[in-house]
Design a protein around this motif. Structure first.
Motif, short mmCIF file in Angstrom:
data_model
loop_
_atom_site.label_atom_id
_atom_site.label_comp_id
_atom_site.label_asym_id
_atom_site.label_seq_id
_atom_site.Cartn_x
_atom_site.Cartn_y
_atom_site.Cartn_z
N ARG A 1 34.14 30.17 45.91
CA ARG A 1 33.92 30.39 44.79
C ARG A 1 31.88 30.85 44.17
N ARG B 1 29.29 32.91 40.05
CA ARG B 1 28.33 33.93 39.23
C ARG B 1 29.55 35.29 38.62
N GLU B 2 30.68 33.81 37.84
CA GLU B 2 31.66 35.22 37.60
C GLU B 2 31.47 34.27 35.46
N ARG C 1 32.37 31.32 34.99
CA ARG C 1 33.56 30.12 34.94
C ARG C 1 33.71 29.05 35.17
N PRO D 1 36.42 30.92 32.28
CA PRO D 1 35.11 31.45 32.10
C PRO D 1 34.92 30.21 31.23
N SER E 1 25.70 36.53 30.41
CA SER E 1 25.40 37.26 31.69
C SER E 1 24.40 37.61 32.63
#
Length: 224
Positions: free
Chosen positions: A97, A115-116, A118, A146, A156
Motif C-alpha cells: 500500500r 491512498r484510500e 486507511r 479507513p 478525500s
C-alpha cells in the motif's frame, strides 16, 4: 492373482511412499527465494514472517497460508507466490500500500494513511516527506481500517491534494501541511507561505502555478 481391491491398496501405498520421498527429497528443497516489490517493508521481514531461513520444501510450502500471513501486515496489499520446481525457486511478489499523507494529532501522534485513507500505522514520529493533514474531525481510529471522519469529503480532498503534490518533485521535497478546517477551501502551508487553494477544480494547474511562484520568489524565506 491379486484382487482389484488389493491392487488399489498397493497402488495407494506406493503413491503415498513416493509423495513422502518427494517431500523429503533435497531435489525439491528451495534453493533460492526471490522477493520483489518490497519498499517500506524488507526482504528480511518476508523471510522471518514465512520462516524461510531454514530448509523449505516446495511441495509442502502452502502458498495460500503464506499469503495470508504476509497480509497480516497492513502495508501489504497483494501477494503473488510462484513455485519453480525445476529451478527449486520460490518467487514472492508483494504489492505494498502506498503512503499518501500523515494526519497530525493533538497528542503528538502521526497516523500514516494510504491512498484510500486507511490507517497503516500510528507513530510518534514520521519518516517520509509527505504532506501533513490538519483540520479533520474524528473521534478515534483503527489501524488497518479507513479513518472515519465527520466529513469524508475533506479526507478525500486532502488525499487527492497529497497525491497531486507528490507528482511535483520540488513540492514533494517541501514540508507541506494541508489544512482542511474548511470543507470548501483547502489551505496549504509550506515554508512561511500560506496558500488558499479553494476546491479541487483545475488543481493540477493550481499546483503547477504554485511551484513556479515558489521557485521564482526573490527571497526563499518570504512570508505571506
Amino acid at each position: 492373482m491379486f484382487s482389484v481391491k488389493y491392487k488399489i491398496i498397493i497402488t495407494v501405498a506406493a503413491v503415498a511412499v513416493l509423495l513422502t520421498l518427494a517431500l523429503l527429497s533435497p531435489l525439491f528443497s528451495v534453493r533460492e527465494v526471490v522477493i520483489t516489490g518490497v519498499d517500506t517493508l524488507s526482504e528480511q521481514f518476508v523471510r522471518e514472517a514465512l520462516t524461510l531461513e531454514g530448509e523449505v520444501n516446495l511441495f509442502s510450502f502452502n502458498t495460500s497460508k503464506a499469503a495470508a500471513e504476509l497480509k497480516k501486515n497492513h502495508f501489504v496489499d497483494q501477494v503473488r507466490i510462484k513455485k519453480d520446481y525445476m529451478g527449486q525457486t520460490l518467487s514472492i511478489d508483494i504489492t505494498e500500500r502506498v503512503l499518501s499523507c500523515y494526519v497530525e494529532m493533538m497528542s503528538g501522534q502521526y497516523l500514516y494513511l494510504d491512498r484510500e485513507g486507511r490507517v497503516l500505522r500510528s507513530e510518534t514520529f514520521y519518516t517520509d516527506k509527505l504532506p501533513f493533514v490538519e483540520g479533520l474531525k474524528f473521534s478515534g481510529f483503527t489501524v488497518g481500517r479507513p479513518l472515519s471522519v465527520e466529513n469524508p469529503e475533506t479526507l478525500s480532498t486532502a488525499i487527492t491534494l497529497a497525491q497531486v503534490i507528490s507528482e511535483y518533485d520540488k513540492l514533494a521535497e517541501e514540508l507541506v501541511k494541508i489544512d482542511m478546517s474548511s470543507a470548501d477551501c483547502a489551505r496549504l502551508v509550506l515554508r512561511n507561505v500560506e496558500v488558499e487553494l479553494g476546491g479541487l477544480k483545475d488543481i493540477d494547474e493550481k499546483i503547477r502555478a504554485l511551484e513556479a511562484i515558489l521557485e521564482n520568489l526573490p527571497d526563499k524565506n518570504m512570508k505571506g
